[in-house]
Design a protein around this motif. Structure first.
Motif, PDB file in Angstrom:
ATOM      1  N   GLU A  43      -1.991  -7.657   0.271  1.00  0.00           N
ATOM      2  CA  GLU A  43      -0.838  -8.530   0.486  1.00  0.00           C
ATOM      3  C   GLU A  43      -0.912  -9.697  -0.376  1.00  0.00           C
ATOM      4  O   GLU A  43       0.323 -10.028  -0.828  1.00  0.00           O
ATOM      5  N   ALA A  44      -2.164 -10.387  -0.981  1.00  0.00           N
ATOM      6  CA  ALA A  44      -2.069 -11.211  -1.838  1.00  0.00           C
ATOM      7  C   ALA A  44      -1.361 -10.590  -3.274  1.00  0.00           C
ATOM      8  O   ALA A  44      -0.422 -11.434  -3.777  1.00  0.00           O
ATOM      9  N   ARG A  45      -1.400  -9.437  -3.781  1.00  0.00           N
ATOM     10  CA  ARG A  45      -1.055  -8.776  -4.899  1.00  0.00           C
ATOM     11  C   ARG A  45       0.518  -8.523  -4.648  1.00  0.00           C
ATOM     12  O   ARG A  45       1.331  -8.807  -5.485  1.00  0.00           O
ATOM     13  N   GLU A  46       0.942  -8.106  -3.519  1.00  0.00           N
ATOM     14  CA  GLU A  46       2.343  -8.154  -3.101  1.00  0.00           C
ATOM     15  C   GLU A  46       2.912  -9.256  -3.254  1.00  0.00           C
ATOM     16  O   GLU A  46       4.237  -9.111  -3.655  1.00  0.00           O
ATOM     17  N   GLN A 216      -0.149  -4.228 -15.758  1.00  0.00           N
ATOM     18  CA  GLN A 216      -1.160  -3.987 -16.776  1.00  0.00           C
ATOM     19  C   GLN A 216      -2.490  -4.450 -15.750  1.00  0.00           C
ATOM     20  O   GLN A 216      -2.412  -5.129 -14.971  1.00  0.00           O
ATOM     21  N   PRO A 217      -3.550  -3.923 -16.479  1.00  0.00           N
ATOM     22  CA  PRO A 217      -5.008  -4.060 -15.874  1.00  0.00           C
ATOM     23  C   PRO A 217      -5.151  -5.639 -15.640  1.00  0.00           C
ATOM     24  O   PRO A 217      -5.913  -6.170 -14.650  1.00  0.00           O
ATOM     25  N   ASP A 218      -4.579  -6.379 -16.648  1.00  0.00           N
ATOM     26  CA  ASP A 218      -4.960  -7.698 -16.318  1.00  0.00           C
ATOM     27  C   ASP A 218      -4.170  -8.710 -15.599  1.00  0.00           C
ATOM     28  O   ASP A 218      -4.120  -9.938 -15.442  1.00  0.00           O
ATOM     29  N   GLY A 219      -3.240  -7.881 -14.749  1.00  0.00           N
ATOM     30  CA  GLY A 219      -2.238  -8.766 -13.991  1.00  0.00           C
ATOM     31  C   GLY A 219      -1.014  -8.893 -14.287  1.00  0.00           C
ATOM     32  O   GLY A 219      -0.036  -9.256 -13.759  1.00  0.00           O
TER      33      GLY A 219
END
Length: 459
Positions: A43-46, A216-219
């Motif tokens: 949810e935080a990523r979304e 990307q992996p680093d966000g």
């Protein structure tokens, strides 16, 4: 007398069910806490992605207003890739017959157009307003690493704030051969817009992504969206941003997890004293306490997810209000004629650019829509808790009714045979059981052919 003292004492049903209840509660609640943590992280990523989409929507709105003001009647860009590429290699006064001949070209014409000489200086000034708008937008958003604007007609990089696009590579310029993926992406988004428009006219929901996202992996996120002027796709805006790293608030809340594990064990210990060794009553008491513990844990988890959903809605509403003010200020500073109000209610959209509906046109949180989302979460959580409850009851029965003790004795007696069949058991586990249960897990997600690049926890 000695023989009588050496006789094995009967197993204690109280101890078995106490151990079984502790193991079942630990496994079920522990797995539930893990799933809850994953859901909160997702949810935080979304939330971070949706805020980035709002920024992208504001950017495209500013560019579209600027382009519309600069050229209120844009020229037709042709009906296909051949029309666009052929127009680049011919003089504007060329005869229609010559344009038709060029249209029949293919990939070779496209690559030749990419290597063609730069456009005249007068043409370079066409997008000056867009470049000013892009530069100002990027300045107002320090988290944005780069903005690039690609126009389909002319295969041009119209504007860019990317560090690589400086000096001789500064915009405006024709895209280089190695930048062809940018042009292909713009074409792909234009096709997606056309497909979804046709689907909606036919009364069905379009499922082509009109917003492309590269993670990307680093966000870092690279988002691309089509630019529409007078209803036609004229190009693409691409934004690379470093959103705030999504942080999940540490659960001050570990105490409900511990309570859900320890409370039923403590209560069973007290209840089992008057029950003695009556196995049926002990099993009933342990089952009731275990189910009650999982129901309580599920209610707490649902409340926690509801708080996360509300936090997302409030964050998106605040972001839309912020971006709306910035966009209006930017357009006013650039002396762009005031037109219809910005459709900020459409900025919180999915990848098909359909509004999610969680934020109203007035910029407030739609409580009804939030209730629907929380209701969906409740149904999913109910299914998860049901599965965990069945697993916990199996563990409780396995330990409480003595099957665990019998298995231990059998293994101790026949351990060599078990080691012989261990490779076959591992093969069955990896090749049969894992795919089977993974398929069951997928059935509880929104995974489909359009989001195969996302993990099971993100769907």
């Amino acid at each position: 007398m000695a023989d009588h003292d050496d006789a094995p004492r009967p197993a204690s049903h109280r101890r078995r069910f106490l151990i079984g209840l502790a193991v079942a509660a630990l496994v079920a609640v522990g797995l539930g806490a893990l799933l809850l943590s994953v859901a909160r992280s997702s949810e935080a990523r979304e939330r971070a992605e949706r805020k980035a989409v709002v920024e992208l929507s504001a950017l495209t709105a500013v560019i579209e207003r600027t382009e519309a003001a600069a050229s209120p009647a844009p020229e037709e860009s042709g009906s296909g890739l051949g029309d666009e590429l052929s127009s680049l290699g011919t003089d504007t006064a060329a005869a229609p017959e010559e344009e038709t001949e060029e249209e029949t070209g293919g990939l070779g014409d496209e690559l030749a157009a990419l290597d063609a000489p730069a456009a005249p200086a007068a043409e370079e000034e066409e997008g000056a307003a867009v470049r000013r708008a892009v530069a100002r937008f990027a300045k107002d958003h320090p988290e944005i690493a780069a903005v690039r604007v690609v126009t389909i007609a002319g295969i041009r990089l119209e504007a860019s704030t990317a560090p690589a696009d400086t000096g001789e590579q500064a915009a405006p310029r024709r895209l280089a051969r190695e930048e062809k993926p940018l042009y292909d992406l713009a074409q792909r988004l234009r096709t997606a817009v056309a497909e979804n428009r046709e689907a909606r006219e036919a009364g069905t929901a379009g499922n082509a992504d009109e917003i492309a996202v590269e993670r990307q992996p680093d966000g870092t996120l690279t988002l691309s969206a089509p630019l529409l002027v007078a209803g036609e796709v004229t190009g693409m805006a691409q934004m690379t941003t470093h959103p705030e790293r999504p942080e999940v608030q540490a659960t001050a809340s570990w105490w409900p997890v511990l309570l859900a594990i320890l409370l039923p064990v403590a209560l069973f210990f007290l209840i089992s004293i008057p029950l003695g060794e009556r196995r049926g009553l002990l099993a009933l008491a342990a089952t009731v306490l275990l189910i009650a513990s999982l129901i309580g844990f599920g209610r707490w988890g649902l409340a926690l997810l509801g708080q996360e959903r509300r936090a997302t809605g409030e964050a998106i509403a605040a972001k839309i209000a912020e971006e709306s003010k910035r966009a209006e200020t930017l357009l006013a500073d650039l002396a762009i004629p005031a037109g219809a109000p910005l459709e900020t209610g459409l900025w919180d959209a999915d990848f098909q650019r359909q509004p999610r509906g969680l934020v109203t046109a007035a910029g407030t949180l739609d409580e009804g829509k939030l209730g629907e989302v929380v209701g969906t979460d409740a149904r999913r959580l109910t299914r998860s808790v049901t599965v965990l409850a069945l697993l916990a009851l199996l563990l409780l029965s396995f330990v409480g009714f003595g099957y665990a003790a019998r298995t231990r004795e059998a293994f101790r007696e026949h351990y060599q045979a078990y080691f012989y069949v261990l490779p076959a058991m591992l093969g069955m586990l990896l090749l049969v059981f894992f795919p089977f249960f993974y398929g069951i897990a997928l059935s509880f997600t929104n995974a489909n052919v359009y989001n195969t690049n996302e993990s099971i926890f993100q769907t």
